[in-house]
Scaffold this motif. Structure first.
Motif, PDB file in Angstrom:
ATOM      1  N   GLU A  12       0.828  -1.207   0.000  1.00 26.19           N
ATOM      2  CA  GLU A  12       0.000   0.000   0.000  1.00 26.19           C
ATOM      3  C   GLU A  12       0.867   1.264   0.000  1.00 26.19           C
ATOM      4  O   GLU A  12       0.535   2.248  -0.660  1.00 26.19           O
ATOM      5  CB  GLU A  12      -0.945   0.002   1.197  1.00 26.19           C
ATOM      6  CG  GLU A  12      -2.087  -0.985   1.064  1.00 26.19           C
ATOM      7  CD  GLU A  12      -3.127  -0.604   0.002  1.00 26.19           C
ATOM      8  OE1 GLU A  12      -3.185   0.573  -0.408  1.00 26.19           O
ATOM      9  OE2 GLU A  12      -3.888  -1.490  -0.421  1.00 26.19           O
ATOM     10  N   THR A  13       1.973   1.234   0.723  1.00 25.40           N
ATOM     11  CA  THR A  13       2.881   2.380   0.754  1.00 25.40           C
ATOM     12  C   THR A  13       3.470   2.621  -0.635  1.00 25.40           C
ATOM     13  O   THR A  13       3.587   3.758  -1.083  1.00 25.40           O
ATOM     14  CB  THR A  13       3.994   2.149   1.800  1.00 25.40           C
ATOM     15  OG1 THR A  13       3.366   2.035   3.086  1.00 25.40           O
ATOM     16  CG2 THR A  13       4.994   3.291   1.820  1.00 25.40           C
ATOM     17  N   GLN A  14       3.794   1.527  -1.322  1.00 25.62           N
ATOM     18  CA  GLN A  14       4.320   1.674  -2.677  1.00 25.62           C
ATOM     19  C   GLN A  14       3.239   2.204  -3.618  1.00 25.62           C
ATOM     20  O   GLN A  14       3.476   3.126  -4.402  1.00 25.62           O
ATOM     21  CB  GLN A  14       4.857   0.346  -3.203  1.00 25.62           C
ATOM     22  CG  GLN A  14       5.668   0.565  -4.461  1.00 25.62           C
ATOM     23  CD  GLN A  14       5.783  -0.657  -5.335  1.00 25.62           C
ATOM     24  OE1 GLN A  14       5.730  -1.791  -4.867  1.00 25.62           O
ATOM     25  NE2 GLN A  14       5.930  -0.424  -6.615  1.00 25.62           N
ATOM     26  N   GLU A  15       2.023   1.642  -3.524  1.00 20.71           N
ATOM     27  CA  GLU A  15       0.947   2.072  -4.412  1.00 20.71           C
ATOM     28  C   GLU A  15       0.537   3.517  -4.160  1.00 20.71           C
ATOM     29  O   GLU A  15       0.309   4.276  -5.099  1.00 20.71           O
ATOM     30  CB  GLU A  15      -0.284   1.163  -4.218  1.00 20.71           C
ATOM     31  CG  GLU A  15      -0.109  -0.231  -4.792  1.00 20.71           C
ATOM     32  CD  GLU A  15      -1.286  -1.147  -4.484  1.00 20.71           C
ATOM     33  OE1 GLU A  15      -2.326  -0.667  -3.958  1.00 20.71           O
ATOM     34  OE2 GLU A  15      -1.176  -2.353  -4.749  1.00 20.71           O
ATOM     35  N   GLU A  16       0.427   3.912  -2.892  1.00 16.12           N
ATOM     36  CA  GLU A  16      -0.143   5.215  -2.555  1.00 16.12           C
ATOM     37  C   GLU A  16       0.882   6.347  -2.503  1.00 16.12           C
ATOM     38  O   GLU A  16       0.527   7.495  -2.743  1.00 16.12           O
ATOM     39  CB  GLU A  16      -0.885   5.132  -1.224  1.00 16.12           C
ATOM     40  CG  GLU A  16      -2.096   4.218  -1.293  1.00 16.12           C
ATOM     41  CD  GLU A  16      -2.911   4.163  -0.026  1.00 16.12           C
ATOM     42  OE1 GLU A  16      -3.949   3.501  -0.047  1.00 16.12           O
ATOM     43  OE2 GLU A  16      -2.514   4.773   0.993  1.00 16.12           O
ATOM     44  N   ALA A  17       2.126   6.033  -2.172  1.00 15.12           N
ATOM     45  CA  ALA A  17       3.138   7.088  -2.022  1.00 15.12           C
ATOM     46  C   ALA A  17       4.345   6.880  -2.937  1.00 15.12           C
ATOM     47  O   ALA A  17       5.257   7.706  -2.951  1.00 15.12           O
ATOM     48  CB  ALA A  17       3.596   7.175  -0.563  1.00 15.12           C
ATOM     49  N   SER A  68      12.718  -0.832   0.041  1.00 16.86           N
ATOM     50  CA  SER A  68      14.165  -0.578   0.132  1.00 16.86           C
ATOM     51  C   SER A  68      14.496   0.869   0.485  1.00 16.86           C
ATOM     52  O   SER A  68      15.622   1.174   0.870  1.00 16.86           O
ATOM     53  CB  SER A  68      14.838  -0.958  -1.186  1.00 16.86           C
ATOM     54  OG  SER A  68      14.315  -0.159  -2.237  1.00 16.86           O
ATOM     55  N   GLN A  69      13.507   1.768   0.353  1.00 18.62           N
ATOM     56  CA  GLN A  69      13.729   3.184   0.666  1.00 18.62           C
ATOM     57  C   GLN A  69      13.386   3.508   2.119  1.00 18.62           C
ATOM     58  O   GLN A  69      13.527   4.641   2.557  1.00 18.62           O
ATOM     59  CB  GLN A  69      12.877   4.066  -0.257  1.00 18.62           C
ATOM     60  CG  GLN A  69      13.305   3.957  -1.717  1.00 18.62           C
ATOM     61  CD  GLN A  69      12.352   4.689  -2.630  1.00 18.62           C
ATOM     62  OE1 GLN A  69      11.175   4.370  -2.743  1.00 18.62           O
ATOM     63  NE2 GLN A  69      12.865   5.711  -3.298  1.00 18.62           N
ATOM     64  N   LEU A  70      12.942   2.498   2.847  1.00 21.29           N
ATOM     65  CA  LEU A  70      12.482   2.677   4.222  1.00 21.29           C
ATOM     66  C   LEU A  70      13.228   1.767   5.180  1.00 21.29           C
ATOM     67  O   LEU A  70      13.668   0.692   4.797  1.00 21.29           O
ATOM     68  CB  LEU A  70      10.983   2.350   4.316  1.00 21.29           C
ATOM     69  CG  LEU A  70      10.059   3.149   3.397  1.00 21.29           C
ATOM     70  CD1 LEU A  70       8.702   2.475   3.300  1.00 21.29           C
ATOM     71  CD2 LEU A  70       9.914   4.569   3.916  1.00 21.29           C
ATOM     72  N   LYS A  96      14.962   6.471   4.372  1.00 16.10           N
ATOM     73  CA  LYS A  96      16.426   6.414   4.362  1.00 16.10           C
ATOM     74  C   LYS A  96      17.010   7.705   3.802  1.00 16.10           C
ATOM     75  O   LYS A  96      18.012   8.203   4.293  1.00 16.10           O
ATOM     76  CB  LYS A  96      16.902   5.212   3.539  1.00 16.10           C
ATOM     77  CG  LYS A  96      16.643   3.892   4.249  1.00 16.10           C
ATOM     78  CD  LYS A  96      17.148   2.717   3.436  1.00 16.10           C
ATOM     79  CE  LYS A  96      16.857   1.409   4.163  1.00 16.10           C
ATOM     80  NZ  LYS A  96      17.222   0.247   3.357  1.00 16.10           N
ATOM     81  N   ASP A  97      16.386   8.234   2.748  1.00 20.46           N
ATOM     82  CA  ASP A  97      16.860   9.469   2.130  1.00 20.46           C
ATOM     83  C   ASP A  97      15.797  10.545   2.314  1.00 20.46           C
ATOM     84  O   ASP A  97      14.678  10.436   1.807  1.00 20.46           O
ATOM     85  CB  ASP A  97      17.131   9.239   0.637  1.00 20.46           C
ATOM     86  CG  ASP A  97      17.563  10.517  -0.091  1.00 20.46           C
ATOM     87  OD1 ASP A  97      17.666  11.583   0.554  1.00 20.46           O
ATOM     88  OD2 ASP A  97      17.782  10.434  -1.310  1.00 20.46           O
TER      89      ASP A  97
END
Length: 147
Positions: A60-65, A70-72, A101-102
């Motif tokens: 859901e985080t990938q779909e919505e944001a 790997s970025q978290l 992370k960034d």
């Protein structure tokens, strides 16, 4: 049966957060829905068949944001379960805590949301109208402060 949803409370630390208090430099990501009352919420969504709760939160985080796992950095030891009625039916929402992370990673919204904001705790609580969400943000913040 209760509707089940999962998501991530995502935060980032300001680079200049070498200030006296670690928590001064923390901002939380909230997304504004493009439907209903246009409420503000962390990324979350319903569990798909065959998915476990954390997989749902990451998908859901990938779909919505537009954020990849790997970025978290998932923060160990924090998990919050909320229970409330939606349209007269019980709903369970489970949140984990994750750090960007960034700091400068771009947020890419889906059709489900029309805006996003990075907000300090006080403002995040103002935007998140629901009391249980406000309490969850404060609890997550306390958890980060106590580490």
């Amino acid at each position: 049966m209760a509707v089940r949803a999962c998501g991530l409370i995502i935060y980032r630390r300001l680079q200049s957060a070498a200030s006296s208090k670690v928590t001064d430099g923390i901002e939380y990501l909230l997304l504004q829905t493009s439907y209903g009352t246009h409420h503000w919420t962390p990324p979350k969504g319903h569990v798909d068949p065959g998915e476990d709760d954390l997989q749902t939160a990451l998908r859901e985080t990938q779909e919505e944001a537009g954020l990849q796992a790997s970025q978290l950095t998932l923060i160990e030891g924090y998990k919050k379960e909320l229970h409330y009625p939606v349209h007269g039916k019980p709903k369970t929402v489970i949140y984990w805590l994750a750090e960007m992370k960034d700091y400068n990673t771009e947020i890419k919204l889906s059709e489900e949301h029309q805006a996003f904001r990075w907000l300090k705790l006080e403002d995040a609580c103002k935007f998140a109208e629901y009391e249980d969400m406000q309490a969850t943000l404060k609890e997550a913040h306390q958890f980060l402060c106590s580490r």
